[in-house]
Enzyme design. Structure first.
Site, short mmCIF file in Angstrom:
data_model
loop_
_atom_site.label_atom_id
_atom_site.label_comp_id
_atom_site.label_asym_id
_atom_site.label_seq_id
_atom_site.Cartn_x
_atom_site.Cartn_y
_atom_site.Cartn_z
N HIS A 1 25.59 -23.36 31.71
CA HIS A 1 24.42 -22.69 30.13
C HIS A 1 23.04 -22.94 30.10
CE1 HIS A 1 23.73 -25.16 25.93
NE2 HIS A 1 23.61 -23.74 25.88
N ASP B 1 17.09 -1.17 33.38
CA ASP B 1 17.81 0.53 33.40
C ASP B 1 17.48 0.40 35.05
OD1 ASP B 1 14.86 0.41 33.68
OD2 ASP B 1 14.27 0.51 31.93
N HIS C 1 7.09 -6.70 28.21
CA HIS C 1 7.75 -5.98 29.53
C HIS C 1 8.16 -6.28 30.81
CE1 HIS C 1 9.74 -3.05 31.80
NE2 HIS C 1 8.34 -2.90 32.64
N TRP D 1 12.65 1.03 27.88
CA TRP D 1 12.81 -0.24 27.43
C TRP D 1 14.36 -1.21 27.25
CZ3 TRP D 1 9.32 3.25 24.51
CH2 TRP D 1 8.47 2.45 24.21
N ASN E 1 16.02 -3.08 28.99
CA ASN E 1 15.58 -4.25 29.87
C ASN E 1 16.18 -5.50 29.02
OD1 ASN E 1 14.96 -2.61 32.64
ND2 ASN E 1 13.63 -2.39 31.37
#
Length: 167
Positions: free
Chosen positions: A20, A28, A100, A123, A125
């Site tokens: 957890h 990417d 990012h 984008w 990721n």
């Protein structure tokens, strides 16, 4: 060989070690993976495998509490955002916007495992925070009241809720 299970031995092993709150990144092809990270590099050609294919498998294999991704995805890559919503509908996971830079820095250094795709999707990721089964830990037989966060995730799963990025 187990049908409908992860066949990649490193990936199966890495997922089996998750607890957890552990972070799994699915990225990417160009994501800067830090030296020393547990790297599972599945990308072998442009677009293969696609990040969405990996996320579909992860969705079946793991309980995910939160999915962090660049806020720009919603407006600048609406097809990716919609696919992400479809994949995680009914999962109980929450979408969390970030930058990012935070994904490449903070999340990448804290990730227990980073799975790199062959995707050239802008984008694409994602940092997924592993969770536990919100039904298994607090059963009627246990006579222990679930924590509010578990009750909320149960509600979202039972309602087959579509996750949305707030703000």
């Amino acid at each position: 060989m187990k049908p409908n299970r992860i066949l990649h031995p490193e990936m199966a092993r890495a997922f089996a070690t998750l607890g957890h709150g552990d972070i799994v990144m699915v990225t990417d092809a160009g994501f800067p993976i830090p030296a020393g990270a547990v790297r599972i590099d599945l990308g072998f050609y442009q677009g293969l495998p696609d990040v969405l294919d990996i996320l579909r498998v992860v969705r079946q294999e793991l309980f995910v509490e939160d999915i962090h991704f660049a806020t720009e995805v919603r407006e600048r890559n609406p097809d990716l955002y919609g696919a992400l919503q479809t994949i995680f509908t009914g999962s109980g996971a929450s979408f969390r916007g970030t930058t990012h830079e935070t994904l490449c820095g903070d999340f990448a250094t804290r990730a227990k495992v980073i799975v790199r795709s062959g995707s050239f999707n802008p984008w694409a990721n994602f940092a997924l925070s592993a969770s536990t089964d919100p039904f298994a830990w607090f059963t009627a037989d246990s006579k222990v009241a679930p924590l509010p966060a578990y009750e909320d995730r149960r509600r979202r799963i039972e309602a087959n809720e579509v996750p949305r990025l707030d703000a």
